[in-house]
Design a protein around this motif. Sequence first.
Motif, PDB file in Angstrom:
ATOM      1  N   PRO A 251       1.174  -1.090   0.408  1.00 28.10           N
ATOM      2  CA  PRO A 251      -0.538  -0.031   0.276  1.00 28.10           C
ATOM      3  C   PRO A 251       1.038   1.263  -0.027  1.00 28.10           C
ATOM      4  CG  PRO A 251      -0.044  -1.258   2.314  1.00 28.10           C
ATOM      5  CD  PRO A 251       0.585  -1.933   0.900  1.00 28.10           C
ATOM      6  N   LEU A 252       2.450   0.683   0.420  1.00 23.08           N
ATOM      7  CA  LEU A 252       3.153   2.278   0.573  1.00 23.08           C
ATOM      8  C   LEU A 252       4.299   2.172   0.623  1.00 23.08           C
ATOM      9  CD1 LEU A 252       1.806   3.944   3.728  1.00 23.08           C
ATOM     10  CD2 LEU A 252       1.247   5.190   1.599  1.00 23.08           C
ATOM     11  N   PHE A 253       4.993   2.859  -0.126  1.00 27.28           N
ATOM     12  CA  PHE A 253       6.833   2.700  -0.290  1.00 27.28           C
ATOM     13  C   PHE A 253       7.583   4.129   0.179  1.00 27.28           C
ATOM     14  CE2 PHE A 253       6.489   4.501  -4.642  1.00 27.28           C
ATOM     15  CZ  PHE A 253       7.459   5.393  -4.365  1.00 27.28           C
ATOM     16  N   ILE A 254       7.976   3.850   0.461  1.00 24.10           N
ATOM     17  CA  ILE A 254       8.984   5.257   1.054  1.00 24.10           C
ATOM     18  C   ILE A 254      10.342   5.673   0.776  1.00 24.10           C
ATOM     19  CG2 ILE A 254      10.274   6.520   2.955  1.00 24.10           C
ATOM     20  CD1 ILE A 254       8.024   5.384   5.011  1.00 24.10           C
ATOM     21  N   ALA A 255      10.164   6.639  -0.102  1.00 21.28           N
ATOM     22  CA  ALA A 255      11.862   6.750  -0.796  1.00 21.28           C
ATOM     23  C   ALA A 255      12.289   7.797   0.682  1.00 21.28           C
ATOM     24  CB  ALA A 255      12.071   7.399  -1.775  1.00 21.28           C
ATOM     25  N   GLU A 256      13.893   7.707   0.423  1.00 22.17           N
ATOM     26  CA  GLU A 256      14.461   8.511   1.738  1.00 22.17           C
ATOM     27  C   GLU A 256      15.680   8.727   0.548  1.00 22.17           C
ATOM     28  OE1 GLU A 256      17.162   6.513   3.400  1.00 22.17           O
ATOM     29  OE2 GLU A 256      16.734   8.600   3.746  1.00 22.17           O
ATOM     30  N   GLY A 257      16.468   9.892   1.456  1.00 22.10           N
ATOM     31  CA  GLY A 257      17.794  10.304   1.074  1.00 22.10           C
ATOM     32  C   GLY A 257      17.641  11.645   0.536  1.00 22.10           C
ATOM     33  N   ILE A 258      18.772  12.238  -0.186  1.00 25.50           N
ATOM     34  CA  ILE A 258      18.700  13.507  -0.867  1.00 25.50           C
ATOM     35  C   ILE A 258      18.259  13.745  -2.491  1.00 25.50           C
ATOM     36  CG2 ILE A 258      20.842  12.692  -1.801  1.00 25.50           C
ATOM     37  CD1 ILE A 258      21.579  15.959  -0.809  1.00 25.50           C
ATOM     38  N   PHE A 259      18.241  12.011  -2.657  1.00 21.93           N
ATOM     39  CA  PHE A 259      17.410  12.109  -4.440  1.00 21.93           C
ATOM     40  C   PHE A 259      16.306  11.203  -4.140  1.00 21.93           C
ATOM     41  CE2 PHE A 259      22.160  12.312  -4.959  1.00 21.93           C
ATOM     42  CZ  PHE A 259      22.996  12.691  -4.744  1.00 21.93           C
ATOM     43  N   ALA A 260      15.049  11.923  -3.224  1.00 20.73           N
ATOM     44  CA  ALA A 260      14.558  11.223  -3.361  1.00 20.73           C
ATOM     45  C   ALA A 260      12.854  12.449  -3.927  1.00 20.73           C
ATOM     46  CB  ALA A 260      13.534  10.738  -1.757  1.00 20.73           C
ATOM     47  N   ALA A 261      13.703  13.508  -3.552  1.00 15.69           N
ATOM     48  CA  ALA A 261      12.755  13.850  -4.567  1.00 15.69           C
ATOM     49  C   ALA A 261      12.603  14.060  -5.618  1.00 15.69           C
ATOM     50  CB  ALA A 261      13.402  15.892  -4.298  1.00 15.69           C
ATOM     51  N   GLU A 262      13.657  13.191  -6.432  1.00 14.78           N
ATOM     52  CA  GLU A 262      13.600  13.779  -7.999  1.00 14.78           C
ATOM     53  C   GLU A 262      12.695  12.389  -8.868  1.00 14.78           C
ATOM     54  OE1 GLU A 262      15.901  14.954 -10.102  1.00 14.78           O
ATOM     55  OE2 GLU A 262      17.064  15.639  -7.597  1.00 14.78           O
ATOM     56  N   ILE A 263      11.843  11.741  -7.166  1.00 11.59           N
ATOM     57  CA  ILE A 263      10.854  10.904  -8.155  1.00 11.59           C
ATOM     58  C   ILE A 263       9.562  10.809  -7.688  1.00 11.59           C
ATOM     59  CG2 ILE A 263      12.480   8.779  -8.154  1.00 11.59           C
ATOM     60  CD1 ILE A 263      10.739   8.117  -5.880  1.00 11.59           C
ATOM     61  N   VAL A 264       9.528  12.347  -7.011  1.00  7.94           N
ATOM     62  CA  VAL A 264       8.018  12.716  -6.220  1.00  7.94           C
ATOM     63  C   VAL A 264       7.166  13.440  -7.585  1.00  7.94           C
ATOM     64  CG1 VAL A 264       6.533  14.643  -5.430  1.00  7.94           C
ATOM     65  CG2 VAL A 264       8.817  13.581  -4.460  1.00  7.94           C
ATOM     66  N   GLU A 265       7.595  13.784  -8.801  1.00  7.14           N
ATOM     67  CA  GLU A 265       6.273  14.385 -10.113  1.00  7.14           C
ATOM     68  C   GLU A 265       5.936  12.985 -10.516  1.00  7.14           C
ATOM     69  OE1 GLU A 265       4.204  16.369 -12.030  1.00  7.14           O
ATOM     70  OE2 GLU A 265       5.223  16.854 -10.341  1.00  7.14           O
ATOM     71  N   GLU A 266       7.459  12.387 -11.127  1.00  8.63           N
ATOM     72  CA  GLU A 266       7.185  10.886 -11.921  1.00  8.63           C
ATOM     73  C   GLU A 266       5.743  10.118 -11.006  1.00  8.63           C
ATOM     74  OE1 GLU A 266       6.404   8.134 -13.898  1.00  8.63           O
ATOM     75  OE2 GLU A 266       7.199  10.294 -14.841  1.00  8.63           O
ATOM     76  N   CYS A 267       5.869   9.898 -10.153  1.00 12.90           N
ATOM     77  CA  CYS A 267       5.369   9.392  -8.551  1.00 12.90           C
ATOM     78  C   CYS A 267       4.331   9.779  -9.006  1.00 12.90           C
ATOM     79  CB  CYS A 267       5.443   9.288  -7.539  1.00 12.90           C
ATOM     80  SG  CYS A 267       7.120   8.086  -7.078  1.00 12.90           S
ATOM     81  N   ARG A 268       3.973  11.329  -8.482  1.00 15.84           N
ATOM     82  CA  ARG A 268       2.419  11.980  -9.178  1.00 15.84           C
ATOM     83  C   ARG A 268       2.057  11.422 -10.268  1.00 15.84           C
ATOM     84  NH1 ARG A 268       4.017  16.642  -7.271  1.00 15.84           N
ATOM     85  NH2 ARG A 268       3.929  16.882  -5.507  1.00 15.84           N
ATOM     86  N   ARG A 269       3.003  11.333 -10.824  1.00 17.21           N
ATOM     87  CA  ARG A 269       1.756  11.397 -12.684  1.00 17.21           C
ATOM     88  C   ARG A 269       1.206  10.377 -12.060  1.00 17.21           C
ATOM     89  NH1 ARG A 269       3.021   8.813 -16.648  1.00 17.21           N
ATOM     90  NH2 ARG A 269       4.829   8.249 -16.332  1.00 17.21           N
ATOM     91  N   ARG A 270       2.061   8.744 -11.300  1.00 18.31           N
ATOM     92  CA  ARG A 270       1.234   7.422 -11.783  1.00 18.31           C
ATOM     93  C   ARG A 270       0.868   7.145 -10.418  1.00 18.31           C
ATOM     94  NH1 ARG A 270       6.524   3.408 -13.799  1.00 18.31           N
ATOM     95  NH2 ARG A 270       7.428   4.820 -15.002  1.00 18.31           N
ATOM     96  N   GLY A 271      -0.139   8.394  -9.918  1.00 17.34           N
ATOM     97  CA  GLY A 271      -0.862   7.545  -8.814  1.00 17.34           C
ATOM     98  C   GLY A 271      -0.505   7.124  -7.738  1.00 17.34           C
ATOM     99  N   LEU A 272       1.002   7.460  -7.206  1.00 17.34           N
ATOM    100  CA  LEU A 272       1.394   6.714  -6.250  1.00 17.34           C
ATOM    101  C   LEU A 272       1.525   7.326  -5.413  1.00 17.34           C
ATOM    102  CD1 LEU A 272       4.257   4.729  -8.363  1.00 17.34           C
ATOM    103  CD2 LEU A 272       2.354   3.987  -7.919  1.00 17.34           C
ATOM    104  N   LEU A 273       1.689   8.806  -5.104  1.00 16.84           N
ATOM    105  CA  LEU A 273       2.348   9.758  -4.219  1.00 16.84           C
ATOM    106  C   LEU A 273       1.454   9.971  -2.820  1.00 16.84           C
ATOM    107  CD1 LEU A 273       4.883  10.895  -3.215  1.00 16.84           C
ATOM    108  CD2 LEU A 273       3.529  14.081  -4.532  1.00 16.84           C
ATOM    109  N   ALA A 274       2.049   9.558  -1.886  1.00 17.66           N
ATOM    110  CA  ALA A 274       1.048   9.445  -0.520  1.00 17.66           C
ATOM    111  C   ALA A 274       1.261  10.588  -0.081  1.00 17.66           C
ATOM    112  CB  ALA A 274       0.847   8.598  -0.089  1.00 17.66           C
ATOM    113  N   GLY A 275       2.339  11.113  -0.485  1.00 17.70           N
ATOM    114  CA  GLY A 275       3.112  12.447   0.492  1.00 17.70           C
ATOM    115  C   GLY A 275       4.637  12.962   0.301  1.00 17.70           C
ATOM    116  N   ALA A 276       4.960  13.665   0.233  1.00 20.11           N
ATOM    117  CA  ALA A 276       6.849  14.264  -0.644  1.00 20.11           C
ATOM    118  C   ALA A 276       7.120  14.673   0.284  1.00 20.11           C
ATOM    119  CB  ALA A 276       6.817  13.969  -1.782  1.00 20.11           C
ATOM    120  N   TYR A 277       8.128  14.513   1.234  1.00 20.50           N
ATOM    121  CA  TYR A 277       8.610  15.112   2.179  1.00 20.50           C
ATOM    122  C   TYR A 277       9.940  15.400   2.782  1.00 20.50           C
ATOM    123  CZ  TYR A 277       4.338  14.274   4.455  1.00 20.50           C
ATOM    124  OH  TYR A 277       2.415  13.889   4.060  1.00 20.50           O
ATOM    125  N   ALA A 278      10.676  16.765   2.820  1.00 17.77           N
ATOM    126  CA  ALA A 278      12.437  16.846   3.171  1.00 17.77           C
ATOM    127  C   ALA A 278      12.586  17.812   4.289  1.00 17.77           C
ATOM    128  CB  ALA A 278      12.314  18.219   1.402  1.00 17.77           C
TER     129      ALA A 278
END
Length: 111
Positions: A12-39
């Motif tokens: 149901p969820l996956f967590i990407a963390e680290g300095i480069f995690a923000a790189e996948i935010v837009e693609e996850c949003r586009r695919r309907g996978l984004l529950a939240g994105a935090y820095a």
Amino acid sequence: MATRPFEVTGSPLFIAEGIFAAEIVEECRRRGLLAGAYALRRPRGTTFVRRLARDLAEQRKAPKVLIRRGVALLRAEPAVLRRQTGLGAEAARAGEILSRVAGMVAGHPRQ
């Protein structure tokens, strides 16, 4: 930049963390996978002290080099946070992020 596929089917969820995690935010949003994105936003002095203590304890480099590097990273941190928020992550403190993620997990029981 290298890419590597990963499978989240059945999760149901996956967590990407680290300095480069923000790189996948837009693609996850586009695919309907984004529950939240935090820095993570924490006091820069705290980050400097924690990083320096860790690096000194691990004897990563000479103390003088670690201090110079730490000061450079301290100065660069606002730009890093701006870049991450520019890529779609929301700046938040650790406690707030943990609370939000716990709420997401509670709302999505394991399958």
